[in-house]
Design an enzyme around this catalytic site. Structure first.
Site: not given
Length: 205
Positions: A121, A193
């Protein structure tokens, strides 16, 4: 306050002024209820929900420099004001992760990356995906057939475009990452995705 049923049933017995007032009250009540219902729809409220109404801690799976899991850990739920995120992130990363934006296809720096490593992240460094599950989807966005650990991501229903999609966000900081679809390869048949701007890549040691 009169409700719609009272007005319909008793309207004929009221004076014109009374009936008009009842109609105005009823209309205002209905509009208010619709607004409240709309605000609570999944996807409509999700951008605001990510701004702090969550648990104080979350449980994730940590991964070492060799890409192997080191065990579960209880960590603080990362919450910051937008001003702090803007200082930390690039404009595109802020738009994607904090406002549920989407980068243009083929514009990210990892959609065609083939090195071995972990995608983490960009906001909190939580491990999200492994290069071992990455595949070429032909979409222009980095795609994976599963996350590195199911504990590290969150799935929610997103109705923001008038359709039901499954949004993927970071468990640790609520960053928007992308969406998952059921047109991926084996063994899961899923296509996560993701946005390149929501992650940074760390090569395996």
């Amino acid at each position: 306050m009169m409700n719609r049923n009272d007005f319909d049933a008793n309207g004929g017995s009221h004076t014109t002024g009374s009936t008009r007032r009842a109609f105005l009250f009823t209309t205002a009540g209905v509009l208010g209820a619709v607004a409240l219902w709309s605000a609570r729809l999944p996807g409509v409220a999700s951008a605001h929900d990510r701004r702090g109404d969550g648990p104080a801690t979350v449980t994730i799976v940590n991964f070492g420099a060799d890409g192997k899991p080191t065990g579960k850990a209880v960590v603080p739920h990362v919450v910051k004001p937008d001003a702090d995120w803007q200082k930390q992130l690039s404009p595109i990363s802020f738009d994607v992760t904090r406002n549920a934006g989407t980068e243009r296809p083929y514009s990210g720096d990892t959609w065609d990356l083939h090195a071995r490593g972990i995608f983490r992240c960009v906001c909190c460094d939580n491990a999200l995906f492994s290069s071992e599950t990455k595949f070429e989807s032909g979409t222009g966005w980095p795609s994976f057939w599963q996350p590195i650990a199911k504990e590290n991501v969150v799935e929610t229903t997103d109705r923001s475009l008038g359709m039901a999609r499954t949004e993927i966000s970071c468990r640790e900081c609520d960053a928007h990452l992308g969406h998952v679809f059921d047109d991926g390869p084996r063994p899961t048949g899923l296509r996560y995705c993701m946005n390149s701007a929501a992650m940074h890549f760390v090569k395996l040691a």
